[in-house]
Write a protein that holds these residues in place. Sequence first.
Motif, PDB file in Angstrom:
ATOM      1  N   MET A 280       0.817  -1.203   0.000  1.00  0.00           N
ATOM      2  CA  MET A 280       0.000   0.000   0.000  1.00  0.00           C
ATOM      3  C   MET A 280       0.858   1.264   0.000  1.00  0.00           C
ATOM      4  O   MET A 280       0.529   2.249  -0.672  1.00  0.00           O
ATOM      5  CB  MET A 280      -0.933  -0.007   1.216  1.00  0.00           C
ATOM      6  CG  MET A 280      -1.926  -1.170   1.254  1.00  0.00           C
ATOM      7  SD  MET A 280      -2.876  -1.392  -0.268  1.00  0.00           S
ATOM      8  CE  MET A 280      -3.810   0.130  -0.324  1.00  0.00           C
ATOM      9  N   LEU A 281       1.965   1.247   0.747  1.00  0.00           N
ATOM     10  CA  LEU A 281       2.857   2.400   0.734  1.00  0.00           C
ATOM     11  C   LEU A 281       3.476   2.609  -0.639  1.00  0.00           C
ATOM     12  O   LEU A 281       3.616   3.737  -1.121  1.00  0.00           O
ATOM     13  CB  LEU A 281       3.959   2.222   1.782  1.00  0.00           C
ATOM     14  CG  LEU A 281       3.543   2.378   3.250  1.00  0.00           C
ATOM     15  CD1 LEU A 281       4.664   1.924   4.176  1.00  0.00           C
ATOM     16  CD2 LEU A 281       3.155   3.822   3.556  1.00  0.00           C
ATOM     17  N   LEU A 282       3.844   1.509  -1.276  1.00  0.00           N
ATOM     18  CA  LEU A 282       4.442   1.596  -2.607  1.00  0.00           C
ATOM     19  C   LEU A 282       3.429   2.086  -3.630  1.00  0.00           C
ATOM     20  O   LEU A 282       3.753   2.882  -4.517  1.00  0.00           O
ATOM     21  CB  LEU A 282       4.984   0.223  -3.010  1.00  0.00           C
ATOM     22  CG  LEU A 282       5.715   0.130  -4.352  1.00  0.00           C
ATOM     23  CD1 LEU A 282       6.981   0.977  -4.318  1.00  0.00           C
ATOM     24  CD2 LEU A 282       6.060  -1.315  -4.679  1.00  0.00           C
ATOM     25  N   ASP A 287       0.120   9.507  -3.818  1.00  0.00           N
ATOM     26  CA  ASP A 287      -1.243  10.052  -3.797  1.00  0.00           C
ATOM     27  C   ASP A 287      -1.635  10.662  -2.470  1.00  0.00           C
ATOM     28  O   ASP A 287      -2.628  11.386  -2.396  1.00  0.00           O
ATOM     29  CB  ASP A 287      -2.244   8.934  -4.133  1.00  0.00           C
ATOM     30  CG  ASP A 287      -2.031   8.371  -5.532  1.00  0.00           C
ATOM     31  OD1 ASP A 287      -1.734   9.170  -6.449  1.00  0.00           O
ATOM     32  OD2 ASP A 287      -2.139   7.143  -5.693  1.00  0.00           O
ATOM     33  N   ALA A 288      -0.918  10.344  -1.404  1.00  0.00           N
ATOM     34  CA  ALA A 288      -1.268  10.856  -0.076  1.00  0.00           C
ATOM     35  C   ALA A 288       0.010  11.144   0.693  1.00  0.00           C
ATOM     36  O   ALA A 288       1.035  10.487   0.469  1.00  0.00           O
ATOM     37  CB  ALA A 288      -2.116   9.831   0.675  1.00  0.00           C
ATOM     38  N   PRO A 289      -0.007  12.133   1.586  1.00  0.00           N
ATOM     39  CA  PRO A 289       1.168  12.392   2.417  1.00  0.00           C
ATOM     40  C   PRO A 289       1.581  11.130   3.175  1.00  0.00           C
ATOM     41  O   PRO A 289       0.711  10.389   3.670  1.00  0.00           O
ATOM     42  CB  PRO A 289       0.697  13.493   3.368  1.00  0.00           C
ATOM     43  CG  PRO A 289      -0.433  14.148   2.656  1.00  0.00           C
ATOM     44  CD  PRO A 289      -1.115  13.062   1.876  1.00  0.00           C
ATOM     45  N   PRO A 290       2.863  10.821   3.278  1.00  0.00           N
ATOM     46  CA  PRO A 290       3.298   9.569   3.908  1.00  0.00           C
ATOM     47  C   PRO A 290       2.788   9.401   5.332  1.00  0.00           C
ATOM     48  O   PRO A 290       2.385   8.308   5.724  1.00  0.00           O
ATOM     49  CB  PRO A 290       4.827   9.680   3.876  1.00  0.00           C
ATOM     50  CG  PRO A 290       5.131  10.665   2.814  1.00  0.00           C
ATOM     51  CD  PRO A 290       3.989  11.617   2.766  1.00  0.00           C
ATOM     52  N   GLU A 291       2.800  10.516   6.104  1.00  0.00           N
ATOM     53  CA  GLU A 291       2.351  10.374   7.490  1.00  0.00           C
ATOM     54  C   GLU A 291       0.856  10.085   7.579  1.00  0.00           C
ATOM     55  O   GLU A 291       0.399   9.331   8.443  1.00  0.00           O
ATOM     56  CB  GLU A 291       2.684  11.626   8.291  1.00  0.00           C
ATOM     57  CG  GLU A 291       2.092  12.923   7.758  1.00  0.00           C
ATOM     58  CD  GLU A 291       2.951  13.581   6.697  1.00  0.00           C
ATOM     59  OE1 GLU A 291       2.639  14.711   6.294  1.00  0.00           O
ATOM     60  OE2 GLU A 291       3.947  12.954   6.275  1.00  0.00           O
ATOM     61  N   ASP A 292       0.053  10.670   6.653  1.00  0.00           N
ATOM     62  CA  ASP A 292      -1.373  10.372   6.644  1.00  0.00           C
ATOM     63  C   ASP A 292      -1.631   8.922   6.246  1.00  0.00           C
ATOM     64  O   ASP A 292      -2.502   8.242   6.816  1.00  0.00           O
ATOM     65  CB  ASP A 292      -2.096  11.303   5.669  1.00  0.00           C
ATOM     66  CG  ASP A 292      -2.132  12.741   6.173  1.00  0.00           C
ATOM     67  OD1 ASP A 292      -1.951  12.942   7.394  1.00  0.00           O
ATOM     68  OD2 ASP A 292      -2.343  13.652   5.358  1.00  0.00           O
ATOM     69  N   LEU A 293      -0.870   8.430   5.280  1.00  0.00           N
ATOM     70  CA  LEU A 293      -1.022   7.044   4.846  1.00  0.00           C
ATOM     71  C   LEU A 293      -0.611   6.090   5.960  1.00  0.00           C
ATOM     72  O   LEU A 293      -1.304   5.092   6.234  1.00  0.00           O
ATOM     73  CB  LEU A 293      -0.184   6.800   3.590  1.00  0.00           C
ATOM     74  CG  LEU A 293      -0.236   5.393   2.984  1.00  0.00           C
ATOM     75  CD1 LEU A 293      -1.673   4.978   2.692  1.00  0.00           C
ATOM     76  CD2 LEU A 293       0.606   5.342   1.708  1.00  0.00           C
ATOM     77  N   ALA A 294       0.507   6.371   6.628  1.00  0.00           N
ATOM     78  CA  ALA A 294       0.955   5.510   7.732  1.00  0.00           C
ATOM     79  C   ALA A 294      -0.050   5.532   8.884  1.00  0.00           C
ATOM     80  O   ALA A 294      -0.350   4.498   9.491  1.00  0.00           O
ATOM     81  CB  ALA A 294       2.330   5.962   8.222  1.00  0.00           C
TER      82      ALA A 294
END
Length: 868
Positions: A280-282, A287-294
């Motif tokens: 999902m991170l890859l 498309d989304a800020p990394p911290e929001d995705l995490a």
Amino acid sequence: MGDSLASLETEVAPAGASRLKRWTPWLLGFAFVALGALCFEALKDMATELRYEAVVDAIHDTDSLRLVLAGLATALSYFLLTGYDYFALRYVGAVVPYRVAGQAAFIAYALSNSIGLGVLTGGAVRLRLYGAAGIEPERVGRAIAFNALCFGLGVGVVGALSLMWAADAVAPAIHVPAWLVRGVAAAFLVAIATLVWMCRNGGERRFLGRITIQAPALALTLPTLLISAFDIAASAMVLWVLLPEGSVDFAPFLAFYAVAVVLGILSHLPGGIGVFEAVMLLALGGDAPPEDLAGALVLYRVIYYVLPLMLALAWLVIHELRRARETAVVRAMVGLTPTLMAALTLIVGTMLLMSGVTPATVEATTLLALHVPLPVVEAAHFLGSIAGLAMLFVARGMIQRIDAAWWAGVALGLLSLVLALPKGIAVNEALVLTGFVALLSASRRQFTRHASLLAQPFSTGWTAAIVAILATVTLLLFMVYRDVPYTQELWWEFEFDAHAPRSLRALLAVALLALAFGLRQLFRPASPTLQQVDRAALDRAALVVSAQDKADAGLALMGDKQLLFSESGKAFVMYGRRGRSWVGLFDPIGPENEVPELIWRFLEQAREAGGRASFYQVRPEYLPHYLDAGLRPLKLGEHASVDLPSFTLKGSRRANLRQGVSRGEREGLTFEVIPADDLRSVIAELRAVSDAWLREHRAAEKSFSLGAFAENYVLRQPVAITRHNGRLVAFATLMVTDRKIEASVDLMRHLPDAPKGTMDFLFVKVMLYFQTENFQRFGLGMAPLSGMVEHPLAPNWHRLGRLLFSHGEHFYNFQGLRAFKEKFDPQWQPRYLAAPGGVAPLLVLADTAALISGGLRSMVSRQETAKR
């Protein structure tokens, strides 16, 4: 989502299985390397952008509406998951109320989705709960295979449709043209549609000349495929609504989600953790800020995995508190409480370890500095991490229902609860710990094993899971404090805002304690050498046997097997050893409340000696205990028993038996039962008959699950004899107990020149004798490989069993033995081998056959049909 695609791999086997097996280790190795590279690629660049504080802020900033929507999507997904079981049970012809199927499915998926460890699988939960509802293990196995097949097809269809719909958005992320994405997805859909159509009538289907698929009918496949599609969409919605609004459309997101789910399942990691996040991170990193995705991924894990597990556990605890024992299914559900508590303990321990390597908030640090002495803060942080490590080891004892594990869990939970506030005003952590202690306290009655917690050996899988958790915690520490320059002075820095030194000291203590425990396990003393059973042990076992209602327990008195007694001495396991196989014969003998403890003790003793433990010819009613211990049941055949009160020689069906008895009496045959105390007067005659029988059949004495003519053994039980004109021509040793519930015959031998029909005469007379003695049933023994399931989705083991039963007369008189016992209209009950998974059952069966035959050379010799 589905338990595992591994079930599909085992039930839908290609014809070229041998070639696949040769390549399997290489394929698995390549897959793990590829998944590892994927994780590294996804995380290496993302790690430089992620900030721990930003991830925490993203979690805290998630509005309540999105959390509620995620919760509703989770509820919908788990509701749809119950549909798998509903249609699977209909397919195998099992009539179960939806309430039972729904409860079983929810508990099974909550457990398998969250943990995924070998002994914590949804399959074992279903075997236990559906078995309590009266469904045979073979049917449950076919239902699990049906679920796996439909889930695999469903997730493939959803992924392909999503790729076709959103090819323009997906293509740039995987660096291929959009037309190629649509083409591959369309080809896959056509292949699935063709497969479903070709299998529309069910049955066995062969593809490409080699691949054989056991397919369900279209009427059940289509509804389950729809359920699978909606389930994947609902579970994807849980994560999608947690992402920032407008970051990615649902169609491309669903495609990536389906791929991530499949790769996570194939990784065989608990919940696919790590692999799912990497995909999902890859896929969504741009498309989304990394911290929001995490942050969304963390919340997704909590909402979709942890909360259902806690709800399932609370559900079982409510049943426990209400003492709801009105049905076998409810009792089986409550019996799963230790397994779910072990899963929750593992999660809580991981939470405490992660809490120990992450800093407190600025507000919490300020409050602590004003109201709490620094040594208390340091001690709370340090001890909290150690408590988290201890919980990882205590969880293993909870699976084994050890009472010391329960006490340790309560003590660690209360200690961690007290430490949560001075450690960092961890209110959420305190709430979780409060719920954990409350659930554990309410489940006290389920932890009944009185065993040493520290003495329990750890399996390789459990050790690997703990190592993986500690490695993840270590990586988290380096990510959180990567901006803190490392110096030796960090270790001795004690300040309220010195979070990095505090975390380093806690992690070092955790690592040293884990290393010490690992070394203790590695260098633990070997189990003592077991001595041959002596007369005192046999006399002790005889007292236990006499109090049983199962006559075949008398085989313990032969002296060829080891005996493992319970602490009370009122129960025992009889077992043999060959190679690495430790084979327990039958279920533990003794009071039912001592059976679980003996099973665990036997497994632990075998594991300490480097052996593989199993139980041979176990009864259906004891299967839940073996499932709890992580063993897998495989059907061996069926055991026949005759209801003696209703047994009669009257009627046309018994004409041959009646005429045989009358003819024997006319020819001068007489029948007599000699008590054990009077046998010495005829022991020489008995031995002469036995020796003549062995010479005539060119056979050697058997052992283990069969009796042998050993004088000390024969003299312990009554013997039925037949004389012809005063000469002893046949005998049968009788197995009985003081309870007069069941009787059985062990050795049956005769002289070569005995009149024709002598053994039928003796056999019938024995049954009539026990009928007059008011016994309830007469055991005819097991018919190996009989009663195997004939069904398109039958497991390969049953298909092999049917093949041997039909065409294996050269090795064993399978059909003749079944036909002989059918003459008495017996009641048939299945018997199972309870053994570890993989290839272990085959190795155990080979070693068991050698134990019975006295060696590998005589394993395939024809067995005497009149024995068992």
